[in-house]
Design an enzyme around this catalytic site. Structure first.
Site, PDB file in Angstrom:
ATOM      1  N   GLU A   1      -2.110   7.742  -4.836  1.00  9.17           N
ATOM      2  CA  GLU A   1      -3.327   7.014  -5.194  1.00  9.17           C
ATOM      3  C   GLU A   1      -4.502   7.411  -4.299  1.00  9.17           C
ATOM      4  OE1 GLU A   1      -2.750   2.699  -6.266  1.00  9.17           O
ATOM      5  OE2 GLU A   1      -0.772   3.130  -5.441  1.00  9.17           O
TER       6      GLU A   1
ATOM      7  N   ARG B   1       0.847  -1.186   0.000  1.00  5.78           N
ATOM      8  CA  ARG B   1       0.000   0.000   0.000  1.00  5.78           C
ATOM      9  C   ARG B   1       0.885   1.239   0.000  1.00  5.78           C
ATOM     10  NH1 ARG B   1      -3.170  -2.799  -1.708  1.00  5.78           N
ATOM     11  NH2 ARG B   1      -5.301  -3.282  -1.030  1.00  5.78           N
TER      12      ARG B   1
ATOM     13  N   HIS C   1       0.338   0.053  -9.864  1.00  6.40           N
ATOM     14  CA  HIS C   1      -0.463  -0.801  -8.983  1.00  6.40           C
ATOM     15  C   HIS C   1      -0.922  -2.042  -9.765  1.00  6.40           C
ATOM     16  CE1 HIS C   1      -3.087  -0.594  -5.127  1.00  6.40           C
ATOM     17  NE2 HIS C   1      -2.805  -1.845  -5.431  1.00  6.40           N
TER      18      HIS C   1
END
Length: 345
Positions: A272, A243, A295
């Protein structure tokens, strides 16, 4: 095939939803509707107004990175289940799912292998300076950028879930000295797999490669920041396929520009979820010692097919009045009484 009288509408707001999974939904009395976002966008870029329109008649929703908010759930009384095609769920308001009497699931076990592969790919690409070599060749420069081995290096794994364990397994072929740091120690696993369990400071200090596989929580946010980087070797590489918020990208950029680290392999970025970091992401991506991907770690054909089917099975389970596998369920509000839901706004 004729429409079943009790056919349930299931809306998919992700790309790459395979026909076999659509057929599975159809065979289980569902009407799959694939509503792909515009080119270059994900469902996380769709406004709540657009999502409300797309999901107005849906009983099931297979979602990627859209924010699942209380206000959205309140506006969708027919919706019974939200199934993430993935494993992270920081964008799902779990309390709201409970409060609104709905179910939310994740696709546990679908993308472990491909994300572990991706982490190894980034380790090798950065350590062998593949991007820098490509840049030189594009400029007509055939000089060789000197790389480093992954073979017999010390690799620190932060987080020992399915993906972290997959990385450990793959590193055996490189005879790496593997360190792990996890909030839930597993001494039996470490002994059986020849890895050392250490604290985070030891891992940062000793590792040639630091690979992040932890969930994003208030405790793990920006766990790799300027102070953490200061503890690392100047020759170290940071890999993040988990993440974006685990790394303070601004601090990482400063360290890379100053030559404080060898390089980084990044599949996720703070930007993001925080537009204020867009400039930082662009600067990181521009650095020759950074190998960046959008991603995409979970986005192999096989991995997406697996996660599509796991999400679809969870949807069917809920619509049939059953319960999906426990590992997939992150919230189940079906036990909330009708009277308590009715009184809320």
């Amino acid at each position: 095939m004729s429409i079943h009288p009790h056919r349930r509408r299931v809306v998919v707001t992700q790309r790459f939803f395979d026909q076999a999974t659509c057929d599975f939904l159809t065979a289980h009395h569902c009407e799959p509707v694939v509503a792909e976002p515009p080119p270059g966008k994900g469902d996380g870029d769709l406004s709540e107004a657009v999502l409300r329109e797309l999901l107005a008649d849906a009983e099931g929703w297979i979602v990627g990175h859209a924010h699942v908010t209380d206000s959205l759930l309140l506006a969708l009384p027919r919706l019974k289940v939200v199934a993430r095609r993935g494993v992270g769920y920081e964008r799902v308001d779990v309390e709201a799912v409970h409060r609104r009497g709905k179910v939310a699931t994740i696709a546990i076990g679908g993308n472990d292998a491909c994300v572990a592969d991706h982490a190894l790919a980034l380790m090798l690409a950065v350590s062998h300076r593949l991007r820098e070599g490509q840049i030189r060749l594009d400029a007509g420069d055939w000089s060789i950028p000197m790389g480093t081995d992954l073979y017999r290096k010390t690799v620190g794994i932060v987080g020992l879930g399915r993906i972290g364990r997959g990385v450990v397994q793959r590193l055996r072929g490189f005879e790496a000295d593997v360190l792990v740091c996890t909030p839930t120690p597993d001494e039996a696993y470490c002994r059986a797999n020849g890895v050392r369990q250490v604290d985070i400071d030891t891992l940062l200090r000793e590792s040639d490669v630091v690979s992040l596989h932890a969930p994003l929580t208030p405790e793990t946010r920006f766990m790799v920041d300027a102070s953490a980087i200061e503890k690392m070797k100047p020759s170290a590489i940071v890999i993040n396929t988990a993440r974006g918020g685990l790394v303070n990208d601004r601090d990482l950029l400063a360290a890379l520009e100053a030559g404080r680290l060898q390089g980084a392999g990044l599949d996720v970025f703070v930007s993001e979820s925080d537009p204020a970091y867009h400039g930082v992401s662009r600067a990181l991506i521009a650095l020759p010692q950074v190998v960046a991907t959008p991603h995409a770690g979970a986005s192999t054909r096989e991995g997406l097919d697996r996660t599509n089917l796991i999400a679809a099975r969870s949807v069917v389970d809920v619509l049939d009045g059953a319960t999906p596998p426990a590992a997939c369920v992150i919230a189940d509000g079906r036990t909330v009484s009708h009277s308590s839901k009715k009184g809320e706004t």
